[in-house]
Scaffold this active site. Structure first.
Site, short mmCIF file in Angstrom:
data_model
loop_
_atom_site.label_atom_id
_atom_site.label_comp_id
_atom_site.label_asym_id
_atom_site.label_seq_id
_atom_site.Cartn_x
_atom_site.Cartn_y
_atom_site.Cartn_z
N CYS A 343 0.80 -1.22 0.00
CA CYS A 343 0.00 0.00 0.00
C CYS A 343 0.83 1.27 0.00
O CYS A 343 0.74 2.07 0.93
CB CYS A 343 -0.95 -0.03 1.19
SG CYS A 343 -2.09 -1.39 0.98
N GLU A 344 1.69 1.39 -0.98
CA GLU A 344 2.28 2.70 -1.26
C GLU A 344 2.72 2.72 -2.71
O GLU A 344 3.08 1.69 -3.28
CB GLU A 344 3.41 3.05 -0.29
CG GLU A 344 4.60 2.16 -0.28
CD GLU A 344 5.68 2.72 0.65
OE1 GLU A 344 6.42 3.58 0.18
OE2 GLU A 344 5.76 2.32 1.82
#
Ligand code: LLP
Length: 419
Positions: A343-344
């Protein structure tokens, strides 16, 4: 040259089809080829045939897997280590202590003592302060530490800033301008036997000129140290030779490197130490991954694979390029963004990359992942640690188990006062 090739439409590592490894071990998984490791070890050694006295110490940081170290130990390689952990691995792989070189800018007192205790061949001291501390530890133990002094030659290696080590403002070594004075001081210190100098200007070097420039400075330094009455018998030339990450990319070959070294050092009359890492292991490994799904994008589709920046950090950390190819190419291609599930946005392997056409469930590899791959993994997003496999001809073995996120969680505790 490596042993990852397409045979009958399927990528193999040597004689093992990669889908077999994916089925039996799961993905993502690092796959190393023994034949490739051995070939690289041999080519590098033969490139240095004109150097009469030498030790080739594999830079363990590039790939510390025990089986990989064993392959290199059987090729007569020593080890360049930068922590007690790496030292223990080298020794566990059967590398003789006298063929172990301990580098690193922040060796602790405990590590210095452990190195002495193990009888390692050489400490590369990175500062006057470290030299004095090592001398003290050695005296306390009634021993003498064999050392070189690492020199910072103030040379721009022309590589990525984060892997440059030989510029004056980098943390490594002592400034060449102060080398004579520091050498003089440490040479008189009981407990250390200072017998030469070391230099390493950076990694993934695509040009020999900065290395040659650094070696010329070392040549001058050796003359001046000898002129001052010091005995110089060992010089450590570090590692750094780059490897091709893109198909067709031209880099200096080990043979060209070896010829330059032989020319620059012919009058030195010393034992030379080399610390190659990437050039031995880089193209001997791939990261095998499976496509989770292909998601439509505004421009190009996102190929979401099950490997992520925690498994292979180089693209996120250095913007590094890794070739990405299908294990069973369909003969068509696509332009896609290759991303992991983390999640980046940094979890992106490539944007707008022209690659083999891939669909959900397909297998693919990131190439040139044998160096600075698995060893830089983390468990970010609670993803666990990736497994590693070594192939040898038509057989393979799991040489590092996958460590599940749950095993990492098992090492954590909620204190009772929080319960
Ligand atoms: N010797 C010393 C003292 C080093 O610091 C290094 C690498 C080597 C030898 C081996 O260098 P090589 O032959 O592999 O270029 N994580 C980065 C690379 C860091 C290199 C650190 N030092 C990457 O993924 O590109």
């Amino acid at each position: 040259m490596d042993h990852f090739t397409i045979t009958n439409g399927v990528m193999h590592a040597e004689d093992v089809p990669l889908p077999r490894i994916a089925d039996e071990v799961g993905t993502p998984v690092y796959v190393y080829s023994r034949a490739t490791l051995e070939r690289h070890a041999r080519v590098f050694r033969e490139a240095l045939d004109d150097v009469p006295e030498k030790l080739i110490a594999f830079a363990v940081k590039a790939n510390p897997n025990l089986a990989v170290l064993k392959v290199l130990q059987r090729q007569g390689y020593g080890a360049d280590v930068v922590s007690v952990g790496e030292m223990r691995r080298a020794l566990a792989a059967g590398i003789a202590p006298e063929n172990v070189v301990f580098s690193g800018v922040g060796k602790t007192r405990t590590e210095l003592a452990a190195g002495l205790e193990a009888g390692i061949g050489q400490f590369n001291i990175e500062s006057e302060e470290e030299g004095l501390e090592l001398a003290e530890v050695a005296r306390e133990m009634g021993m003498e530490a064999r050392c070189t002094l690492r020199i910072n030659p103030d040379v721009d290696a022309g590589t990525h800033d984060k892997i440059s080590t030989g510029k004056a403002d980098n943390k490594f070594g002592v400034p060449i301008t102060e080398a004579g004075q520091i050498f003089g001081k440490l040479a008189n210190e009981k407990g250390v036997k200072l017998r030469g100098v070391a230099v390493h200007i950076g990694s993934q070097l695509a040009d020999l000129a900065p290395l040659e420039n650094a070696f010329a400075k070392i040549d001058e330094l050796i003359r001046s140290l000898r002129g001052a009455g010091h005995t110089i018998t060992h010089v450590d030339l570090g590692g750094g030779l780059g490897v091709p990450y893109k198909q067709g990319e031209e880099l200096p070959s080990p043979a060209e490197y070896g010829a330059m070294v032989a020319r620059m050092t012919k009058d030195w009359s010393v034992k030379l130490i080399f610390e190659p890492g990437r050039v031995i292991a880089g193209n001997a490994g791939v990261l095998l991954t499976r496509v989770v799904r292909v998601k439509r994008g505004i421009k190009d589709p996102f190929v979401i694979v099950d490997a992520a920046m925690n498994d292979l950090a180089r693209p996120a950390l250095y913007g590094a390029y890794h070739d990405f190819t299908a294990v069973q190419p369909k003969g068509t291609d696509m332009t896609a963004n290759i991303v992991g599930p983390i999640c980046e946005t940094g979890d992106t392997f490539a944007m707008g990359r022209l690659c083999d056409k891939l669909e959900t469930g397909d297998l693919a590899v990131f190439r040139t992942a044998g160096a600075y791959g698995a060893t830089m993994a983390s468990s970010y997003n609670s993803r666990g640690f990736v497994a590693e496999v070594l192939v040898d001809g038509d057989k393979f073995a799991v040489v590092a188990d996958r460590i599940d996120a749950s095993a990492i969680m098992d090492a954590e505790r909620v204190p009772e006062w929080l319960d």
